[in-house]
Design an enzyme around this catalytic site. Structure first.
Site, PDB file in Angstrom:
ATOM      1  CE  LYS A  97      39.605  37.211  52.730  1.00 37.24           C
ATOM      2  NZ  LYS A  97      38.927  36.024  52.220  1.00 37.24           N
ATOM      3  N   GLY A 158      30.582  31.859  50.299  1.00 31.19           N
ATOM      4  CA  GLY A 158      30.129  30.493  50.034  1.00 31.19           C
ATOM      5  C   GLY A 158      28.729  30.384  49.458  1.00 31.19           C
ATOM      6  CB  ALA A 184      32.823  36.534  49.585  1.00 31.17           C
ATOM      7  N   GLY A 185      31.209  35.133  47.211  1.00 33.80           N
ATOM      8  CA  GLY A 185      29.909  35.123  46.572  1.00 33.80           C
ATOM      9  C   GLY A 185      29.877  34.577  45.163  1.00 33.80           C
ATOM     10  CG  ASN A 206      38.097  28.608  49.130  1.00 32.81           C
ATOM     11  OD1 ASN A 206      38.120  27.496  48.614  1.00 32.81           O
ATOM     12  ND2 ASN A 206      38.569  28.805  50.331  1.00 32.81           N
ATOM     13  CB  THR A 207      32.873  28.037  48.080  1.00 29.78           C
ATOM     14  OG1 THR A 207      33.335  28.436  49.375  1.00 29.78           O
ATOM     15  CG2 THR A 207      31.894  26.891  48.241  1.00 29.78           C
TER      16      THR A 207
END
Lengths: 259, 71
Positions: A97, A158, A184-185, A206-207
């Site tokens: 990635k 994040g 992301a986001g 993830n976050t």
């Protein structure tokens, strides 16, 4: 129903990719991974701590997942290419990635460096999945140099702001000949559902899971959102319209003139 | 040579010129047989099968990396 995600000829049972960072502890990480059903999990490449021995994330994951190394923390094509090669050497995978960050505050990718790094890595035989801005032109260029998927951001890493530009994501998906994975986001399950309803082939989270009050419950919610969003996309939504359209029949209402 | 030349290992100066990559890894507590470790010297990958052969020179910059939690 055979609806598997296929990247570079490899079939995946889950359309959800999950990052392994920022969980309260390893137990919660493992429980969340179990709950979300992800097959692909990401790791970063960092210097071995010479001062003290640490528990290796690879040992924690225990060989149960498809490990996708990232080049997070790289700011130039040169650093990213070297990091990808180190990852290949350390993990025995040519999948990467690819991240080349251009700015500390937004963590927005540096598109010029990203494209350069992607070109070099494809030439070196890597399977490159670039984290990129939600720019249809850039995504087309990344595909043209041989990337096996594109990973446009929904919002800054994040930030939890969701899919800020669904129209761009739609255009990217419409033009792409490779899978589109929103990376992301994402803040919560509905953001994931939106990405999937737009037709994206997968999402990386993830976050949103790791930092939720209950990461394991959020992992399950996000798994369900991926499935719901995908199914809704395949089902084909109704078009949006400005004015109402009654769902009950207008004929046979009481008090109506006999025609 | 009475004193060994200095090599930078993960940003730290170490008097280990002349030693092999394997010897240096062992001296910093990394088992060369451990899965998941990679080494670059001066920006070039040194593959695992060369760790016992390549001897470091004074001024070499060595990076020893592994996988960590990441997104």
């Amino acid at each position: 129903m055979d609806d598997q995600l296929v990247i570079a000829g490899r079939r995946f049972n889950s359309r959800l990719f999950v990052g392994t960072a920022r969980y309260p502890n390893h137990r919660v990480l493992l429980d969340a991974l179990e709950a979300c059903g992800a097959e692909v999990v990401t790791v970063a490449i960092r210097r071995v701590n010479l001062a003290e021995r640490e528990h290796s994330i690879l040992e924690v994951l225990g060989g149960r997942y498809f490990i996708l190394p990232n080049t997070a923390g790289c700011y130039t094509a040169r650093e990213a290419v070297l990091t990808a090669k180190l990852a290949r050497e350390a993990l025995g995978t040519s999948w990467v990635k690819l991240e080349v960050i251009g700015d500390d505050e937004t963590l927005y990718p540096d598109s010029a460096q990203l494209l350069e790094a992607a070109k070099q890595l494809v030439d070196e035989g890597f399977i490159v999945l670039p984290y990129c801005s939600d720019d249809p032109v850039l995504c087309a260029k990344l595909e043209k140099v041989g990337c096996e998927a594109v990973m446009p951001l929904g919002a800054p890493i994040g930030s939890g702001m969701g899919i800020l530009n669904p129209y761009n994501i739609r255009i990217i998906k419409k033009n792409a000949g490779v899978p589109v994975i929103v990376d992301a986001g994402v803040g919560t399950a509905s953001d994931v559902a939106v990405a999937m309803e737009l037709g994206c082939d997968g999402v990386l989270v993830n976050t949103a899971i790791a930092q939720a009050k209950n990461p394991v419950a959020m992992a399950k919610a996000i798994r369900m959102a991926v499935e719901a969003g995908r199914l809704a996309y395949l089902a084909g939504r109704i078009p949006r319209r400005l004015y109402a359209e009654p769902s009950s029949p207008m004929e046979g209402r009481i008090g109506a003139a006999d025609t | 040579m009475s004193e060994l030349g200095v090599v930078k290992v993960n940003g730290r100066d170490m008097a280990c010129a002349g030693k092999t990559v394997s010897e240096v890894l062992e001296s910093v507590g990394v088992n060369p047989a451990q899965h998941g470790v990679a080494v670059a010297v001066n920006g070039e990958i040194v593959s695992r099968n060369e760790w016992g052969l390549i001897r470091l020179k004074a001024g070499d910059v060595v990076e020893v990396v592994t996988a960590v939690a990441g997104g």
